[in-house]
Design an enzyme around this catalytic site. Sequence first.
Site, PDB file in Angstrom:
ATOM      1  N   TYR A 150      55.505  90.507  41.965  1.00  0.00           N
ATOM      2  CA  TYR A 150      55.057  90.562  43.359  1.00  0.00           C
ATOM      3  C   TYR A 150      53.579  90.221  43.381  1.00  0.00           C
ATOM      4  O   TYR A 150      52.815  90.712  42.537  1.00  0.00           O
ATOM      5  CB  TYR A 150      55.275  91.966  43.926  1.00  0.00           C
ATOM      6  CG  TYR A 150      54.688  92.173  45.309  1.00  0.00           C
ATOM      7  CD1 TYR A 150      53.568  92.976  45.500  1.00  0.00           C
ATOM      8  CD2 TYR A 150      55.250  91.568  46.432  1.00  0.00           C
ATOM      9  CE1 TYR A 150      53.035  93.172  46.761  1.00  0.00           C
ATOM     10  CE2 TYR A 150      54.717  91.764  47.696  1.00  0.00           C
ATOM     11  CZ  TYR A 150      53.605  92.567  47.860  1.00  0.00           C
ATOM     12  OH  TYR A 150      53.067  92.765  49.107  1.00  0.00           O
ATOM     13  N   ASP A 245      47.930  87.134  37.681  1.00  0.00           N
ATOM     14  CA  ASP A 245      47.711  88.089  38.767  1.00  0.00           C
ATOM     15  C   ASP A 245      47.433  89.453  38.114  1.00  0.00           C
ATOM     16  O   ASP A 245      48.362  90.160  37.722  1.00  0.00           O
ATOM     17  CB  ASP A 245      48.946  88.143  39.665  1.00  0.00           C
ATOM     18  CG  ASP A 245      48.784  89.172  40.768  1.00  0.00           C
ATOM     19  OD1 ASP A 245      49.652  89.211  41.670  1.00  0.00           O
ATOM     20  OD2 ASP A 245      47.811  89.952  40.730  1.00  0.00           O
ATOM     21  N   LYS A 273      42.446  96.131  43.842  1.00  0.00           N
ATOM     22  CA  LYS A 273      42.653  97.557  43.554  1.00  0.00           C
ATOM     23  C   LYS A 273      41.438  98.236  42.908  1.00  0.00           C
ATOM     24  O   LYS A 273      40.476  98.566  43.595  1.00  0.00           O
ATOM     25  CB  LYS A 273      43.925  97.737  42.718  1.00  0.00           C
ATOM     26  CG  LYS A 273      45.193  97.321  43.505  1.00  0.00           C
ATOM     27  CD  LYS A 273      46.444  97.532  42.714  1.00  0.00           C
ATOM     28  CE  LYS A 273      47.645  96.921  43.396  1.00  0.00           C
ATOM     29  NZ  LYS A 273      48.211  97.774  44.460  1.00  0.00           N
TER      30      LYS A 273
HETATM   31  P1  KE4 Z   1      47.293  93.846  48.264  1.00  0.00           P
HETATM   32  O1  KE4 Z   1      47.287  92.676  49.235  1.00  0.00           O
HETATM   33  O2  KE4 Z   1      48.344  94.887  48.613  1.00  0.00           O
HETATM   34  O3  KE4 Z   1      45.881  94.440  48.074  1.00  0.00           O
HETATM   35  O4  KE4 Z   1      47.674  93.298  46.823  1.00  0.00           O
HETATM   36  C1  KE4 Z   1      48.882  92.606  46.671  1.00  0.00           C
HETATM   37  C2  KE4 Z   1      49.290  92.633  45.201  1.00  0.00           C
HETATM   38  C3  KE4 Z   1      49.071  91.503  44.440  1.00  0.00           C
HETATM   39  N1  KE4 Z   1      49.401  91.485  43.122  1.00  0.00           N
HETATM   40  C4  KE4 Z   1      49.931  92.578  42.524  1.00  0.00           C
HETATM   41  C5  KE4 Z   1      50.265  92.517  41.060  1.00  0.00           C
HETATM   42  C6  KE4 Z   1      50.171  93.753  43.262  1.00  0.00           C
HETATM   43  O5  KE4 Z   1      50.703  94.840  42.646  1.00  0.00           O
HETATM   44  C7  KE4 Z   1      49.855  93.793  44.634  1.00  0.00           C
HETATM   45  C8  KE4 Z   1      50.119  95.013  45.498  1.00  0.00           C
HETATM   46  N2  KE4 Z   1      50.832  96.068  44.871  1.00  0.00           N
HETATM   47  C9  KE4 Z   1      51.581  96.954  45.749  1.00  0.00           C
HETATM   48  C10 KE4 Z   1      52.237  98.026  44.878  1.00  0.00           C
HETATM   49  N3  KE4 Z   1      53.389  97.520  44.226  1.00  0.00           N
HETATM   50  C11 KE4 Z   1      50.703  97.553  46.811  1.00  0.00           C
HETATM   51  C12 KE4 Z   1      51.337  98.675  47.580  1.00  0.00           C
HETATM   52  C13 KE4 Z   1      51.813  98.230  48.955  1.00  0.00           C
HETATM   53  O6  KE4 Z   1      52.315  97.100  49.087  1.00  0.00           O
HETATM   54  O7  KE4 Z   1      51.678  99.076  49.883  1.00  0.00           O
END
Ligand code: KE4
Length: 432
Positions: A150, A245, A273
Amino acid sequence: MMNTETRVRPRSAEMFAEALRYIPGGVNSPVRAFRGVGGEPFFVNRALGAHIFDLDEREYVDYVGTWGPAILGHAPAVVVEAVRAAAGRGLSFGIPNPDEVEMARLLCDWVPSLEKVRMVNSGTEATMSCVRLARGFTGRDRIIKFTGCYHGHVDSLLVKAGSGALTHGRPDSAGVPAALAELTLTLPFNDPAAVRAAFEREGGQIAAVILEPVPANAGLYLARDGFLETLRDLCTQRGALLIFDEVMTGFRVAKGGVQELCGVTPDLTALGKVIGGGLPVGAFGGREDIMDMLSPDGPVYQAGTLSGNPLAMAAGLAQLRELERTNAWEKLETLGAAFEDGTRSALRRAGLRYTFNRIGSMFCLFFTENEVSDLASAQTSNREAFARFFHHSLDNGVYFAPSQFEAGFISTAHTAEDMAKTSEVVSKALLA
Ligand code: KE4
């Protein structure tokens, strides 16, 4: 039997009913809605260290850590102080400020692939910008991603294979035009033959291969020996860019992320993060010749009102410097190993042989006895059993991610006492 009366969180239930009136699903991000485990989400308005407190003042040991950023625990004093001081100087300028330069310098120093870097406001923006930059740099359109990975809610990356080893994607999300989704090839992770076949068939059109070098959005599993190196070699040979990523793994599994540990250097890296200390920050960077394709010098446009926001920079710099000052990665490994020991002994006591994967302070307990090394094997987990485990743990003061397909996070604020309590709760929750 589940202790049902403790499952009632009256003030959270009230707030959730109100939230449903104004917010889709009552949440600002789907995973918070507990759809993966059933029941209703609880609300939190206070968190400190490894603990969170819900509206009914119930306390929980937190193994989600706001999905990764809270690596020092919640509200670490050094970060809170930095934000307070920055706030007194202004909340946003929209004009370059020195902390953006300090952050860029630190990132290029720490992360092996970064020669230049640009700040954004989320992991999604970081990966979206990497994809657009790769397409602009190579002049090619196709992207390879892997099932189970993801990368945020980027149109081109919200795509999953239909069937077969190599396929043109079908949108996972409504609203993603088929014409765009078809440019994304989705392959099984840890399958070098599938990647070779894709490059054989379409190599000249592939702009980039993007992956989580440690996938942690289908639970957590690791690349098999040689897989990352194969991706690196194929991209180099065929003129495609390799994008790591590291939004989740950056600054967590090591100071320089997975790429420091594995010795494979991508062409571009997405970050998020931990980098923001809890405030909205993402970043992307890599080879100078690629990054210089970005506006204002180059033809690839990318922008953001709050990119490099002074409060977010202050929070992120404070967190990253504290990680370095305390060499937090050593403590995170020690705590991760202790957590693993506690979990494995709880599994033995329960007579269960579930799969437990871990790297440093990131982990996932899969409710399956199969080895888990890709999405398909992760999906052999028993989700009903996981849901019972989740709710029993929550009702007894331990908060794990509300989905089998997420990773858990340990912070430097977790104590031996937290671990002991968790092991005791887990022993019973496994049999819920
Ligand atoms: P954000 O746009 O949510 O800051 O990051 C997206 C993203 C990109 N790449 C990786 C590897 C990620 O894990 C994420 C976001 N992770 C999720 C948890 N699995 C965020 C939690 C959510 O979607 O509320």
